[in-house]
Design a protein around this motif. Structure first.
Motif, PDB file in Angstrom:
ATOM      1  N   SER A 177     -10.900 -22.372  18.832  1.00 18.97           N
ATOM      2  CA  SER A 177     -11.150 -20.922  18.937  1.00 18.97           C
ATOM      3  C   SER A 177     -11.811 -20.590  20.258  1.00 18.97           C
ATOM      4  O   SER A 177     -12.058 -19.426  20.556  1.00 18.97           O
ATOM      5  CB  SER A 177     -12.069 -20.449  17.803  1.00 18.97           C
ATOM      6  OG  SER A 177     -11.576 -20.845  16.576  1.00 18.97           O
ATOM      7  N   HIS A 210     -11.065 -26.297  14.268  1.00 18.53           N
ATOM      8  CA  HIS A 210     -10.900 -24.839  14.264  1.00 18.53           C
ATOM      9  C   HIS A 210     -11.913 -24.211  15.218  1.00 18.53           C
ATOM     10  O   HIS A 210     -11.584 -23.332  16.013  1.00 18.53           O
ATOM     11  CB  HIS A 210     -11.091 -24.302  12.844  1.00 18.53           C
ATOM     12  CG  HIS A 210     -10.904 -22.824  12.741  1.00 18.53           C
ATOM     13  ND1 HIS A 210     -11.889 -21.917  13.021  1.00 18.53           N
ATOM     14  CD2 HIS A 210      -9.808 -22.089  12.421  1.00 18.53           C
ATOM     15  CE1 HIS A 210     -11.425 -20.693  12.872  1.00 18.53           C
ATOM     16  NE2 HIS A 210     -10.163 -20.766  12.504  1.00 18.53           N
ATOM     17  N   LEU A 235      -5.115 -19.716  12.356  1.00 15.88           N
ATOM     18  CA  LEU A 235      -5.333 -20.935  13.149  1.00 15.88           C
ATOM     19  C   LEU A 235      -5.555 -22.130  12.223  1.00 15.88           C
ATOM     20  O   LEU A 235      -5.041 -23.233  12.472  1.00 15.88           O
ATOM     21  CB  LEU A 235      -6.524 -20.739  14.095  1.00 15.88           C
ATOM     22  CG  LEU A 235      -6.954 -21.948  14.913  1.00 15.88           C
ATOM     23  CD1 LEU A 235      -5.822 -22.475  15.799  1.00 15.88           C
ATOM     24  CD2 LEU A 235      -8.169 -21.609  15.806  1.00 15.88           C
ATOM     25  N   MET A 236      -6.303 -21.895  11.140  1.00 13.19           N
ATOM     26  CA  MET A 236      -6.527 -22.996  10.190  1.00 13.19           C
ATOM     27  C   MET A 236      -5.210 -23.415   9.546  1.00 13.19           C
ATOM     28  O   MET A 236      -4.941 -24.609   9.361  1.00 13.19           O
ATOM     29  CB  MET A 236      -7.550 -22.555   9.125  1.00 13.19           C
ATOM     30  CG  MET A 236      -7.962 -23.651   8.188  1.00 13.19           C
ATOM     31  SD  MET A 236      -8.617 -25.105   9.049  1.00 13.19           S
ATOM     32  CE  MET A 236     -10.379 -24.841   8.917  1.00 13.19           C
ATOM     33  N   LEU A 269      -3.390 -25.566  11.923  1.00 13.22           N
ATOM     34  CA  LEU A 269      -3.991 -26.902  11.973  1.00 13.22           C
ATOM     35  C   LEU A 269      -3.585 -27.730  10.758  1.00 13.22           C
ATOM     36  O   LEU A 269      -3.247 -28.912  10.877  1.00 13.22           O
ATOM     37  CB  LEU A 269      -5.518 -26.785  12.024  1.00 13.22           C
ATOM     38  CG  LEU A 269      -6.117 -26.598  13.417  1.00 13.22           C
ATOM     39  CD1 LEU A 269      -7.577 -26.148  13.318  1.00 13.22           C
ATOM     40  CD2 LEU A 269      -6.046 -27.903  14.217  1.00 13.22           C
TER      41      LEU A 269
END
Ligand SMILES: Cc1cc2nc3c(=O)[nH]c(=O)nc-3n(C[C@H](O)[C@H](O)[C@H](O)COP(=O)(O)OP(=O)(O)OC[C@H]3O[C@@H](n4cnc5c(N)ncnc54)[C@H](O)[C@@H]3O)c2cc1C
Ligand code: FES
Ligand code: FES
Lengths: 274, 163
Positions: free
Chosen positions: B118, B114, B86-87, B90
């Protein structure tokens, strides 16, 4: 700096005698230009970070954070949860404590008007009097001081006939508020009278408390409440780099008007039911 | 000067440090652990450049936290999420949207985004609210919001495709 922990009244009192200051989240104490020399941490007191529900009240430990209070309030006092959303930032609220915000005597503290209207009491222990005592939350009560500690707070349970809303006007979100205030309405089951209480702060050195009683909550009552507030505003308006006294007085009027408009329909309709 | 031994888990690794009572977590991370993702912006909790995540608490400003109070705590810094998918998404979206210029505020903002992405449910308001904790002097927040929403939409698209 010296840092110690206390988890009993004796340890705490001995710390106070030695000049230690209580640390909550530290967001006020540590961000200060003149940091304190000695701090005592009370997070290991029993239930220090808990909100405990009793039949007649909700009790908060001394290191309950603003985020915790906000999450809890969503289900119990929605007006408080909404108001807290406007206090600082999410990251700040994760760290700052309820006691730390209230024990800190800034005229524009956002939490004070709300907690005062909810009838909050604080359990105070002082250097001179180690026996903890419950007192009504006051803005500048005689027991406040660096040598006093709040060991707990309690909020009487609200009834369905009570509502509270909070409003504030800031120059910029992070610059602090210029004026803030909360209003609560409570309707008597016995006679349908509506008791309106308000706390407006930021305009005066000490927040202004107003109270009007009416049946129904009509325009004349609202005008009476505003008039009372403006009377008081003439006394000691504060004037700082953020806003002049005249500007504060003007926005206080806007806040009052919004507060009185908000949700007054709730009681007008519940009056008919009563 | 009084010093204290403190043990804390940082990015999943146990560390023991000896610190003076007034040392802030931000300084411990940068000077004793060579973790530079958290940055000094204001030292007063206003800018969000120093944000880290504390297990059980959430995102916190490390400039206002005494390390001595964190014995036994688990902290995640920006570095701890470097390989997190996910990071990564981003970061890519930040590049695509031009959401970072000097980059000083970026690790803090990415940590907040983040954290918020989440969670469930997320919408643009929640994303915007999370950015209230941060100041960005170069870019402002429009591009960061666009980047976060892009990641959110891609996630939603993937979910629909899988469903
Ligand atoms: C970025 C930022 C934004 C902010 N925005 C707002 C805002 O929008 N509205 C607003 O109202 N405020 C705002 N504030 C102020 C903030 O709310 C206070 O800094 C905070 O609530 C203090 O809580 P704390 O637990 O960190 O207190 P601390 O910093 O730990 O303590 C503050 C004071 O309270 C005393 N204290 C703490 N706990 C106790 C106790 N149990 N008994 C007796 N005394 C105690 C301390 O000795 C100290 O004097 C902001 C602050 C920052 C840094
Ligand atoms: S450096 Fe911590 S909030 Fe700015
Ligand atoms: S990119 Fe420079 S401060 Fe945000």
């Amino acid at each position: 700096m010296q840092w110690i922990e206390a988890s009993t009244l004796d340890e705490l009192q001995s710390a106070l005698v030695q000049g230690y200051r209580v640390i909550g989240g530290g967001t006020g104490l540590l961000g200060d230009e003149n940091p304190v020399e000695k701090v005592v941490d009370i997070r290991r007191f029993p239930d220090a970070n808990q909100i405990v529900e009793y039949p007649s009240r909700w009790q908060l430990g001394p290191v309950v954070t603003l985020t915790h209070l906000q999450a809890w309030a969503k289900n119990h006092v929605p007006g408080l949860a909404d108001g807290l959303n406007r206090l600082g930032t999410p990251v700040l609220r994760n760290l700052a404590t309820v006691a730390g915000r209230l024990a800190n005597r800034e005229p524009t503290s956002d939490l004070y008007p709300m907690m005062r209207l909810l009838g909050t009491e604080v359990l105070v222990m002082s250097r001179e009097d180690p026996q903890p005592r419950w007192m009504l939350l006051e803005y500048e009560g005689p027991l406040y001081g660096a040598n006093r500690v709040w060991l707990a707070l309690r909020i009487p349970r609200s009834t369905k006939r009570r509502r509270m809303v909070f409003e504030k006007i800031t120059k910029a979100r992070l610059n602090g508020s210029i004026v803030n205030g909360a209003v609560s309405w409570q309707q008597s089951v016995a006679n349908g009278q509506i008791h309106v209480q308000m706390v407006i702060s930021g305009v005066f050195e000490i927040p202004c408390h107003l109270s009007v009683c009416s049946k129904p909550l009509d325009l004349a009552t609202k005008i009476r409440a505003q008039w009372q507030a403006f009377q008081q505003m003439g006394w000691v308006p504060i004037d700082d780099f953020r806003a002049s006294a005249a500007y504060r007085a003007h926005v206080a009027g806007v806040v009052l008007e919004r507060l009185l408009k908000t949700q007054s329909g709730f009681f007008e309709s519940s009056l008919e039911e009563a | 000067m009084h010093t204290h031994r403190v043990q804390l888990a940082v990015n999943g690794k146990l560390k023991t440090v000896t610190v003076p009572a007034d040392e802030r977590l931000l300084d411990t991370l940068r000077t004793k652990m060579d973790l530079y993702g958290a940055r000094y912006g204001c030292g007063t909790g206003h800018c969000g450049a120093c944000v880290v995540s504390q297990e059980g608490v959430g995102l916190v400003p490390s400039c206002l936290m005494l390390t001595v109070r964190l014995d036994g705590a688990a902290i995640t810094t920006y570095e701890g999420l470097e390989t997190d998918p996910l990071m990564r998404d981003l970061q890519d979206a930040f590049v695509e949207e031009g959401a970072a210029q000097c980059g000083y505020c970026t690790p803090g903002i990415l940590l907040s985004l983040h954290h918020v992405l989440s969670q469930d449910p997320v919408d643009e308001n929640v994303v915007r609210e999370s950015l209230v904790s941060h100041l960005c002097r170069c870019t402002g927040h429009y591009a960061s919001v666009r980047a976060a929403m892009k990641v959110l939409q891609r996630k939603a698209g993937m979910k629909v495709a899988v469903d």
